[in-house]
Design an enzyme around this catalytic site. Structure first.
Site, PDB file in Angstrom:
ATOM      1  N   ASP A   1      14.627  41.350  17.114  1.00 32.51           N
ATOM      2  CA  ASP A   1      13.757  42.197  16.304  1.00 32.51           C
ATOM      3  C   ASP A   1      12.313  41.877  16.681  1.00 32.51           C
ATOM      4  O   ASP A   1      12.081  41.070  17.582  1.00 32.51           O
ATOM      5  CB  ASP A   1      14.030  41.974  14.809  1.00 32.51           C
ATOM      6  CG  ASP A   1      13.952  40.506  14.391  1.00 32.51           C
ATOM      7  OD1 ASP A   1      12.985  39.825  14.816  1.00 32.51           O
ATOM      8  OD2 ASP A   1      14.834  40.043  13.654  1.00 32.51           O
ATOM      9  N   PRO A   2      11.326  42.490  16.041  1.00 33.73           N
ATOM     10  CA  PRO A   2       9.935  42.222  16.455  1.00 33.73           C
ATOM     11  C   PRO A   2       9.534  40.752  16.377  1.00 33.73           C
ATOM     12  O   PRO A   2       8.649  40.312  17.114  1.00 33.73           O
ATOM     13  CB  PRO A   2       9.117  43.072  15.477  1.00 33.73           C
ATOM     14  CG  PRO A   2      10.016  44.181  15.087  1.00 33.73           C
ATOM     15  CD  PRO A   2      11.390  43.569  15.030  1.00 33.73           C
TER      16      PRO A   2
ATOM     17  N   GLU B   1      14.623  47.023  18.707  1.00 37.98           N
ATOM     18  CA  GLU B   1      13.298  46.806  18.109  1.00 37.98           C
ATOM     19  C   GLU B   1      12.403  45.978  19.034  1.00 37.98           C
ATOM     20  O   GLU B   1      11.852  44.944  18.656  1.00 37.98           O
ATOM     21  CB  GLU B   1      13.425  46.167  16.723  1.00 37.98           C
ATOM     22  CG  GLU B   1      14.078  47.089  15.715  1.00 37.98           C
ATOM     23  CD  GLU B   1      14.029  46.581  14.278  1.00 37.98           C
ATOM     24  OE1 GLU B   1      14.041  47.412  13.353  1.00 37.98           O
ATOM     25  OE2 GLU B   1      13.970  45.348  14.080  1.00 37.98           O
TER      26      GLU B   1
ATOM     27  N   GLU C   1      17.646  53.338  12.671  1.00 37.94           N
ATOM     28  CA  GLU C   1      17.997  52.547  11.488  1.00 37.94           C
ATOM     29  C   GLU C   1      17.235  53.064  10.277  1.00 37.94           C
ATOM     30  O   GLU C   1      16.017  53.261  10.350  1.00 37.94           O
ATOM     31  CB  GLU C   1      17.645  51.064  11.676  1.00 37.94           C
ATOM     32  CG  GLU C   1      18.400  50.337  12.762  1.00 37.94           C
ATOM     33  CD  GLU C   1      17.998  48.869  12.845  1.00 37.94           C
ATOM     34  OE1 GLU C   1      17.404  48.359  11.862  1.00 37.94           O
ATOM     35  OE2 GLU C   1      18.256  48.242  13.886  1.00 37.94           O
TER      36      GLU C   1
ATOM     37  N   HIS D   1      23.777  36.322  -2.605  1.00 38.53           N
ATOM     38  CA  HIS D   1      22.730  36.141  -1.593  1.00 38.53           C
ATOM     39  C   HIS D   1      21.678  37.215  -1.827  1.00 38.53           C
ATOM     40  O   HIS D   1      22.000  38.401  -1.901  1.00 38.53           O
ATOM     41  CB  HIS D   1      23.313  36.268  -0.187  1.00 38.53           C
ATOM     42  CG  HIS D   1      22.298  36.094   0.908  1.00 38.53           C
ATOM     43  ND1 HIS D   1      21.954  34.858   1.416  1.00 38.53           N
ATOM     44  CD2 HIS D   1      21.528  37.001   1.570  1.00 38.53           C
ATOM     45  CE1 HIS D   1      21.037  35.008   2.360  1.00 38.53           C
ATOM     46  NE2 HIS D   1      20.758  36.299   2.461  1.00 38.53           N
TER      47      HIS D   1
ATOM     48  N   LYS E   1      11.747  44.866  -4.034  1.00 40.47           N
ATOM     49  CA  LYS E   1      10.920  43.707  -4.330  1.00 40.47           C
ATOM     50  C   LYS E   1       9.518  44.155  -4.691  1.00 40.47           C
ATOM     51  O   LYS E   1       9.101  45.264  -4.343  1.00 40.47           O
ATOM     52  CB  LYS E   1      10.871  42.755  -3.131  1.00 40.47           C
ATOM     53  CG  LYS E   1      12.172  42.015  -2.847  1.00 40.47           C
ATOM     54  CD  LYS E   1      12.020  41.029  -1.714  1.00 40.47           C
ATOM     55  CE  LYS E   1      13.296  40.229  -1.494  1.00 40.47           C
ATOM     56  NZ  LYS E   1      13.162  39.271  -0.366  1.00 40.47           N
TER      57      LYS E   1
ATOM     58  N   ASP F   1      23.735  44.570   0.404  1.00 37.51           N
ATOM     59  CA  ASP F   1      24.909  45.108  -0.293  1.00 37.51           C
ATOM     60  C   ASP F   1      24.527  46.187  -1.295  1.00 37.51           C
ATOM     61  O   ASP F   1      25.324  47.074  -1.602  1.00 37.51           O
ATOM     62  CB  ASP F   1      25.739  43.999  -0.956  1.00 37.51           C
ATOM     63  CG  ASP F   1      24.933  43.065  -1.853  1.00 37.51           C
ATOM     64  OD1 ASP F   1      23.985  43.534  -2.515  1.00 37.51           O
ATOM     65  OD2 ASP F   1      25.248  41.860  -1.893  1.00 37.51           O
TER      66      ASP F   1
END
EC number: 3.2.1.-
Length: 424
Positions: free
Chosen positions: A142-143, A190, A288, A301, A307, A395
């Site tokens: 990823d980045p 990415e 994505e 988790h 958020k 999830d």
């Protein structure tokens, strides 16, 4: 007078129920359609538009005991359920060697070539094409990290380029031999600022071309995609596309990640993808995307969203999730003929067990790699996986509930063609 009064009363009732924005907006907020879900028809949608999902974790989940069901509540192969819901493409990530020296998997599905072949065969058997997503790493690329596979760590650049070409070609040959219908190959994941440990764009471009060459030689009908992210950053995609052009990189599709809570507005997404398509003659897509339908954590988790500080432009509900997917599809379709599709990321990464059974969940994640990372990944990725290994962080963004039953939002893929009627 009584008739006039009656009409006035009905009008007040309608406005009270739907507000001044009308029944469509009310349905969009609450899902008041016959299906229990409201989906506005996507205008200008290509008949061959890709409605894809990335279910890379599926084998590890099934090995952990997770089952999936159809609309009637009966156990059913998830690939059949996806096909019935309008999905026509499956994406799978491929890591070179996601295992330690003792054969312990790094997690995240333990997605090596063998897993990709299993997934590809099931997708093909259910009439869906496959997008093979080569990370050219042994774990997440990823980045923030684009680490070379362990086997390539000490290679000089020319040997690494040859290794990437050979690995890509041999992998595709094995997948084709298994009868998999490969429609597209992603050369890197990415890759904003790196690929297989290289960060210089001149070298990255040579690696892109090595992967592309392997695809072209395998099957000239397979599309070659390059994948980037952070479309919200001003000028980023224009600079990347110009750099690829300047270095004569051979590819067909400029793919973007787009998560609504991180990546800016849909208007901007359409704008930056249109610019790439118009300037360089490339196809574009979203590789994505995903959205939350609940704030609940299913497995113990923590989740990536919602958020504080994140922008959530739709309700955190099943209807809001459907809105988000539908709107991303519209944003890509608005590019025009060059806008070819959207992939939903990990719609089946549901809990292996309830949150109150955390210790048992941890054992399953470690054994089968059904969480995002295991403790064994620490040797390869000490700063991220080594500290934060665990379960599914998405999830609550799945298109199946925590027990494996399809949510109404799964059907957004078929409803975008026609829209859904209102309830009477």
């Amino acid at each position: 007078m009584k008739n006039v009064l009656a009409v006035f009363v009905v009008l007040i009732f309608v406005l009270g129920a739907f507000g001044t924005s009308g029944p469509a907006e009310a349905a969009r907020d609450s899902g008041t359609a016959k299906s229990g879900l409201y989906v506005e028809k996507v205008s200008g949608l290509r008949k061959d538009f890709i409605k894809g999902v990335d279910v890379s974790s599926i084998i590890a989940l099934e090995e952990s005991g997770v089952a999936f069901y159809n609309e009637s509540g009966k156990k059913q192969d998830i690939f059949k359920t996806l096909k019935e819901a309008g999905v026509n493409y499956v994406r799978v990530r491929i890591w070179n060697d996601p295992y330690d020296a003792n054969g312990n998997g790094y997690g995240g599905g333990n997605n090596d070539l063998e897993k990709a072949i299993q997934i590809g065969k099931r997708a093909t058997a259910n009439g869906m094409k496959l997008l093979a997503d080569f990370h050219y790493s042994d774990f997440w690329a990823d980045p923030a990290k684009q680490k070379a596979p362990k086997a390539w760590a000490n290679l000089n650049f020319e040997d690494k380029k040859t290794a990437l070409y050979q690995y890509t070609k041999q992998s595709l040959k094995a997948m084709k031999a298994a009868g998999i219908d490969i429609g597209m190959v992603q050369v890197g994941n990415e890759t904003n600022g790196g690929l297989a440990g290289e960060t210089d764009w001149a070298k990255m471009s040579q690696l892109f071309n090595a992967g592309s060459q392997a695809v072209r030689e395998t099957d000239s009908n397979i599309l070659v995609a390059l994948h980037f992210t952070n479309p919200e950053t001003s000028g980023r995609y224009a600079w990347i596309a110009e750099t690829l052009h300047r270095h004569h990189v051979d590819y067909d599709v400029f793919a973007s990640s787009y998560y609504p809570f991180w990546h800016g507005t849909l208007k901007n997404l359409t704008s930056v993808l249109t610019s790439v398509a118009d300037t360089y003659g490339k196809k574009v897509m979203v590789a994505e995307t995903s959205y939350t339908y609940t704030a609940e954590d299913g497995d113990g988790h923590g989740n990536t969203a919602p958020k504080n500080g994140q922008t959530l432009n739709n309700p955190v509900t099943v209807q809001g999730q459907a809105n988000a997917v539908r709107d991303v599809i519209q944003a890509v379709s608005d590019v025009g003929e060059a806008g070819i599709g959207v992939f939903y990321w990990e719609p089946a990464w549901i809990p292996v067990g309830p949150a109150h059974r955390l210790e048992k969940n941890k054992a399953l994640w470690e054994t089968y790699g059904s969480g995002w990372a295991t403790s064994y990944a620490a040797e390869y990725d000490p700063e991220d996986a080594g500290k934060w290994f665990g379960g599914s962080a998405v999830d609550n963004q799945a298109l199946f509930d925590f027990k494996g039953r399809p949510l109404p939002s799964l059907h957004v893929f078929q409803y975008v063609d026609t829209g859904t009627p209102f309830k009477n």
